[in-house]
Design a protein around this motif. Structure first.
Motif, PDB file in Angstrom:
ATOM      1  N   VAL A  78       0.849  -1.198   0.000  1.00 61.23           N
ATOM      2  CA  VAL A  78       0.000   0.000   0.000  1.00 61.23           C
ATOM      3  C   VAL A  78       0.879   1.241   0.000  1.00 61.23           C
ATOM      4  O   VAL A  78       2.024   1.210   0.461  1.00 61.23           O
ATOM      5  CB  VAL A  78      -0.954   0.049   1.212  1.00 61.23           C
ATOM      6  CG1 VAL A  78      -1.970  -1.067   1.158  1.00 61.23           C
ATOM      7  CG2 VAL A  78      -0.185   0.022   2.531  1.00 61.23           C
ATOM      8  N   LEU A  79       0.300   2.326  -0.500  1.00 61.65           N
ATOM      9  CA  LEU A  79       0.964   3.629  -0.452  1.00 61.65           C
ATOM     10  C   LEU A  79       0.173   4.524   0.488  1.00 61.65           C
ATOM     11  O   LEU A  79      -1.054   4.637   0.368  1.00 61.65           O
ATOM     12  CB  LEU A  79       1.023   4.250  -1.845  1.00 61.65           C
ATOM     13  CG  LEU A  79       1.873   5.525  -1.989  1.00 61.65           C
ATOM     14  CD1 LEU A  79       3.355   5.192  -1.831  1.00 61.65           C
ATOM     15  CD2 LEU A  79       1.633   6.181  -3.346  1.00 61.65           C
ATOM     16  N   TYR A  80       0.868   5.153   1.434  1.00 59.59           N
ATOM     17  CA  TYR A  80       0.195   6.010   2.411  1.00 59.59           C
ATOM     18  C   TYR A  80       1.146   7.130   2.824  1.00 59.59           C
ATOM     19  O   TYR A  80       2.263   6.869   3.284  1.00 59.59           O
ATOM     20  CB  TYR A  80      -0.219   5.199   3.648  1.00 59.59           C
ATOM     21  CG  TYR A  80      -1.086   5.956   4.610  1.00 59.59           C
ATOM     22  CD1 TYR A  80      -2.475   5.935   4.488  1.00 59.59           C
ATOM     23  CD2 TYR A  80      -0.536   6.698   5.655  1.00 59.59           C
ATOM     24  CE1 TYR A  80      -3.290   6.628   5.373  1.00 59.59           C
ATOM     25  CE2 TYR A  80      -1.340   7.397   6.545  1.00 59.59           C
ATOM     26  CZ  TYR A  80      -2.717   7.362   6.398  1.00 59.59           C
ATOM     27  OH  TYR A  80      -3.513   8.058   7.277  1.00 59.59           O
ATOM     28  N   GLY A  81       0.706   8.374   2.643  1.00 63.06           N
ATOM     29  CA  GLY A  81       1.518   9.510   3.052  1.00 63.06           C
ATOM     30  C   GLY A  81       2.850   9.565   2.330  1.00 63.06           C
ATOM     31  O   GLY A  81       3.890   9.814   2.968  1.00 63.06           O
ATOM     32  N   LEU A 136      -0.660  -5.699   3.772  1.00 67.82           N
ATOM     33  CA  LEU A 136      -0.741  -4.318   4.240  1.00 67.82           C
ATOM     34  C   LEU A 136      -2.065  -3.718   3.781  1.00 67.82           C
ATOM     35  O   LEU A 136      -2.542  -4.026   2.685  1.00 67.82           O
ATOM     36  CB  LEU A 136       0.422  -3.494   3.703  1.00 67.82           C
ATOM     37  CG  LEU A 136       1.777  -3.601   4.430  1.00 67.82           C
ATOM     38  CD1 LEU A 136       1.650  -3.144   5.872  1.00 67.82           C
ATOM     39  CD2 LEU A 136       2.357  -4.994   4.364  1.00 67.82           C
ATOM     40  N   ALA A 137      -2.658  -2.879   4.604  1.00 71.80           N
ATOM     41  CA  ALA A 137      -3.971  -2.316   4.293  1.00 71.80           C
ATOM     42  C   ALA A 137      -4.065  -0.886   4.806  1.00 71.80           C
ATOM     43  O   ALA A 137      -3.373  -0.495   5.750  1.00 71.80           O
ATOM     44  CB  ALA A 137      -5.078  -3.172   4.909  1.00 71.80           C
ATOM     45  N   THR A 138      -4.958  -0.105   4.172  1.00 75.15           N
ATOM     46  CA  THR A 138      -5.236   1.267   4.615  1.00 75.15           C
ATOM     47  C   THR A 138      -6.737   1.451   4.779  1.00 75.15           C
ATOM     48  O   THR A 138      -7.533   0.767   4.132  1.00 75.15           O
ATOM     49  CB  THR A 138      -4.720   2.309   3.601  1.00 75.15           C
ATOM     50  OG1 THR A 138      -5.348   2.075   2.325  1.00 75.15           O
ATOM     51  CG2 THR A 138      -3.216   2.220   3.436  1.00 75.15           C
ATOM     52  N   ASP A 139      -7.102   2.372   5.649  1.00 74.51           N
ATOM     53  CA  ASP A 139      -8.501   2.781   5.773  1.00 74.51           C
ATOM     54  C   ASP A 139      -8.536   4.191   6.337  1.00 74.51           C
ATOM     55  O   ASP A 139      -7.529   4.912   6.299  1.00 74.51           O
ATOM     56  CB  ASP A 139      -9.303   1.793   6.622  1.00 74.51           C
ATOM     57  CG  ASP A 139      -8.940   1.843   8.107  1.00 74.51           C
ATOM     58  OD1 ASP A 139      -7.938   2.511   8.472  1.00 74.51           O
ATOM     59  OD2 ASP A 139      -9.648   1.214   8.905  1.00 74.51           O
ATOM     60  N   ALA A 179      -4.355  -9.045  -4.958  1.00 76.09           N
ATOM     61  CA  ALA A 179      -4.218  -7.909  -4.043  1.00 76.09           C
ATOM     62  C   ALA A 179      -5.560  -7.203  -3.974  1.00 76.09           C
ATOM     63  O   ALA A 179      -6.240  -7.036  -4.990  1.00 76.09           O
ATOM     64  CB  ALA A 179      -3.133  -6.951  -4.521  1.00 76.09           C
ATOM     65  N   LEU A 180      -5.928  -6.801  -2.771  1.00 77.84           N
ATOM     66  CA  LEU A 180      -7.224  -6.146  -2.546  1.00 77.84           C
ATOM     67  C   LEU A 180      -7.024  -5.091  -1.469  1.00 77.84           C
ATOM     68  O   LEU A 180      -6.591  -5.409  -0.360  1.00 77.84           O
ATOM     69  CB  LEU A 180      -8.265  -7.179  -2.108  1.00 77.84           C
ATOM     70  CG  LEU A 180      -9.635  -6.674  -1.648  1.00 77.84           C
ATOM     71  CD1 LEU A 180     -10.335  -5.916  -2.762  1.00 77.84           C
ATOM     72  CD2 LEU A 180     -10.490  -7.849  -1.188  1.00 77.84           C
ATOM     73  N   ASN A 181      -7.328  -3.846  -1.801  1.00 79.31           N
ATOM     74  CA  ASN A 181      -7.138  -2.776  -0.830  1.00 79.31           C
ATOM     75  C   ASN A 181      -8.227  -1.720  -0.962  1.00 79.31           C
ATOM     76  O   ASN A 181      -8.707  -1.443  -2.069  1.00 79.31           O
ATOM     77  CB  ASN A 181      -5.764  -2.120  -1.018  1.00 79.31           C
ATOM     78  CG  ASN A 181      -5.427  -1.174   0.124  1.00 79.31           C
ATOM     79  OD1 ASN A 181      -5.632  -1.489   1.286  1.00 79.31           O
ATOM     80  ND2 ASN A 181      -4.931   0.008  -0.216  1.00 79.31           N
ATOM     81  N   TYR A 182      -8.603  -1.166   0.166  1.00 80.66           N
ATOM     82  CA  TYR A 182      -9.634  -0.129   0.212  1.00 80.66           C
ATOM     83  C   TYR A 182      -8.977   1.248   0.332  1.00 80.66           C
ATOM     84  O   TYR A 182      -8.046   1.435   1.114  1.00 80.66           O
ATOM     85  CB  TYR A 182     -10.546  -0.376   1.417  1.00 80.66           C
ATOM     86  CG  TYR A 182     -11.450   0.779   1.774  1.00 80.66           C
ATOM     87  CD1 TYR A 182     -12.575   1.075   1.009  1.00 80.66           C
ATOM     88  CD2 TYR A 182     -11.185   1.571   2.899  1.00 80.66           C
ATOM     89  CE1 TYR A 182     -13.413   2.135   1.353  1.00 80.66           C
ATOM     90  CE2 TYR A 182     -12.015   2.632   3.248  1.00 80.66           C
ATOM     91  CZ  TYR A 182     -13.129   2.902   2.471  1.00 80.66           C
ATOM     92  OH  TYR A 182     -13.947   3.945   2.804  1.00 80.66           O
ATOM     93  N   SER A 183      -9.487   2.195  -0.463  1.00 77.06           N
ATOM     94  CA  SER A 183      -9.008   3.573  -0.381  1.00 77.06           C
ATOM     95  C   SER A 183     -10.095   4.457   0.194  1.00 77.06           C
ATOM     96  O   SER A 183     -11.183   4.582  -0.402  1.00 77.06           O
ATOM     97  CB  SER A 183      -8.608   4.100  -1.765  1.00 77.06           C
ATOM     98  OG  SER A 183      -8.322   5.485  -1.690  1.00 77.06           O
ATOM     99  N   PRO A 184      -9.862   5.089   1.347  1.00 76.79           N
ATOM    100  CA  PRO A 184     -10.870   5.989   1.926  1.00 76.79           C
ATOM    101  C   PRO A 184     -11.024   7.298   1.163  1.00 76.79           C
ATOM    102  O   PRO A 184     -11.966   8.038   1.420  1.00 76.79           O
ATOM    103  CB  PRO A 184     -10.338   6.232   3.341  1.00 76.79           C
ATOM    104  CG  PRO A 184      -8.866   6.026   3.244  1.00 76.79           C
ATOM    105  CD  PRO A 184      -8.666   4.966   2.202  1.00 76.79           C
ATOM    106  N   VAL A 185     -10.109   7.583   0.227  1.00 79.38           N
ATOM    107  CA  VAL A 185     -10.201   8.818  -0.551  1.00 79.38           C
ATOM    108  C   VAL A 185     -11.488   8.841  -1.368  1.00 79.38           C
ATOM    109  O   VAL A 185     -12.217   9.824  -1.399  1.00 79.38           O
ATOM    110  CB  VAL A 185      -8.982   8.972  -1.490  1.00 79.38           C
ATOM    111  CG1 VAL A 185      -9.170  10.168  -2.408  1.00 79.38           C
ATOM    112  CG2 VAL A 185      -7.715   9.121  -0.684  1.00 79.38           C
TER     113      VAL A 185
END
Length: 460
Positions: A280-283, A337-340, A434-440
């Motif tokens: 994941v990419l974050y910040g 790795l995951a983001t929310d 790969a499965l990831n959620y983007s809060p954007v």
């Protein structure tokens, strides 16, 4: 002398004396009531079942999904046209961008046609169902005539009385708010479903890289709000040493990367390069499983530096704790790795937990640190992927080549587990690596057999 008295209860029955042998007495019992029409009741029950089958929440969600898809597609088309006006070079990029815009307009027209067709179908269904309900009501009233002992009427009266008592009781009680929010609920509402695929593209290298990940940075730098990132496993479907950036979705689809590749290391694999597709990419930092380590690496895209976060002792790595289904396991998916809305998470397994999923919060920093950890009862070998949404862990399983099911959730606020989520993903390819959620944009981004696909999340 004893007196014996025999009382006969005379109801709708008639007793007729018959001739019989000297040592026995036989009576014929005749029921004067009408025979209950069981066949008619079975027909009514069948018709009710058909009504329930025809009118389902999925039909409502289908219409909502189409409306939401149209609502999102139109601004996206406007944005892509604006990007073309700004970045048109009069050559290949302009031609490809025009082709993308033409495809988007075609998709929008098909979406409108499907929406009109669905609305017309719902109107016909409503009319037909109303007629069926009126017929069922009349048939039930006819069947109630056979309720000679007034059982059904008494039950109705009891239900009405109970309802009135409950309403009276609730009015006189102080309503208190729960201390914890409902399962899986956040500021958007409660997670209820996802739309069909919104974006489906083979990207810049069609069919070249089976494993990978893509998405958007939930915490982008100013001016990079519309950027997308892609990481492809370029070495044996297992390793990678760079992240590729695109300034817009159109640029990603046509394969024009302005920033290009941002390299972690010149060699692939090497110490602190990427192992496995669950990144994941974050910040402005890439988080991933470090090569040949039970650790999370954080690659700063600005300074080009890597820091590491060691996971607890016994964490499985090097393809010893993979996502799996009955036909296949996905290599080097030990760490996900995951983001929310709340930040970054890592999902993994340990020997102490016997292969069950473990969830930990990753706290930003250089190096990052491990926050609170939760232990679940879900065995990872029966899971194909996980993602986070509003502090809730969701897990998927393989149904068949066309369908994946979001079947499990773990709420970090309450510790409650559920195994009956029942949200289905319509796949464009057999396996989701790969499965990831983007809060954007409240969107799920999947990488599936070289295809990049997105799904809009629906909240109640």
């Amino acid at each position: 002398m004893k007196l014996y008295v025999i009382l006969f209860l005379y109801a709708p029955f008639t007793l007729t004396k018959q001739a019989a042998p000297r040592d026995s007495c036989v009576c014929e019992l005749t029921n004067s009531e009408q025979e209950f029409p069981h066949a008619k009741l079975d027909t009514v029950e069948d018709n009710v079942s058909k009504c329930i089958t025809n009118i389902t929440p999925k039909k409502v969600l289908e219409l909502e999904s189409l409306l939401l898809g149209l609502e999102r597609r139109l601004p996206q088309l406007q944005e892509d046209v604006s990007i073309l006006e700004r970045e048109n070079d009069g050559e290949l990029y302009g031609v490809l961008s025009l082709q993308v815009i033409e495809n988007e307009m075609t998709d929008i027209m098909e979406l409108i046609q499907k929406l009109n067709s669905t609305m017309l179908g719902h109107q016909h269904l409503t009319t037909r169902t109303t007629q069926q309900v009126e017929g069922l009501k009349a048939e039930m009233e006819e069947l109630e005539k056979y309720d000679s002992t007034q059982v059904v009427k008494s039950q109705k009266a009891n239900r009405i009385l109970k309802r009135d008592l409950d309403e009276c009781k609730n009015k006189n009680q102080l309503i208190t708010q729960p201390t914890n929010h409902p399962h899986g609920q956040c500021s958007h509402g409660q997670f209820v479903n996802i739309t069909g695929p919104r974006v489906s593209t083979a990207g810049e290298y069609p069919g070249s890289y089976k494993y990978g990940a893509w998405g958007r940075d939930p915490k982008p730098q100013a001016g990079k709000e519309s950027w997308f990132w892609v990481v492809m496993m370029t070495s044996n479907n297992r390793h990678s040493n760079y992240v590729r950036l695109y300034s817009s979705l159109s640029s990603l689809i046509v394969g024009v990367s302005g920033p290009g590749n941002i390299m972690i290391h010149s060699s692939n694999p090497a110490t602190n390069t990427i192992q496995g597709p669950n990144v994941v990419l974050y910040g402005e930092a890439l988080y991933y499983n470090c090569y040949n380590q039970d650790a999370v690496c954080r690659f700063n895209l600005t300074t080009k530096t890597v820091t590491t976060l060691r996971l607890p002792e016994g964490t499985r790595f090097n393809s010893k704790g993979n996502f799996c289904h009955l036909e296949e396991c996905y290599p080097f998916t030990d760490l996900d790795l995951a983001t929310d809305e709340t930040g970054i998470w890592v999902i993994y397994t340990t020997t102490k937990d016997f292969g069950n999923l473990v969830l930990s919060k990753v706290l930003e920093g250089q190096p990052p640190t491990l926050g609170h950890t939760w232990h679940t009862s879900l065995y990872k070998g029966g899971v194909t992927n996980t993602f986070m949404l509003c502090g809730v862990l969701y897990a998927t399983r393989y149904v068949d080549k066309q369908i994946e099911e979001i079947f499990y959730s773990f709420d970090t606020a309450t510790g409650v587990e559920r195994f009956n989520i029942g949200v289905f993903i319509n796949k464009m390819a057999p396996n989701i690596y790969a499965l990831n959620y983007s809060p954007v944009d409240q969107t799920l981004y999947t990488y599936s057999d070289s295809m990049m696909i997105s799904y809009k999340v629906l909240f109640g």
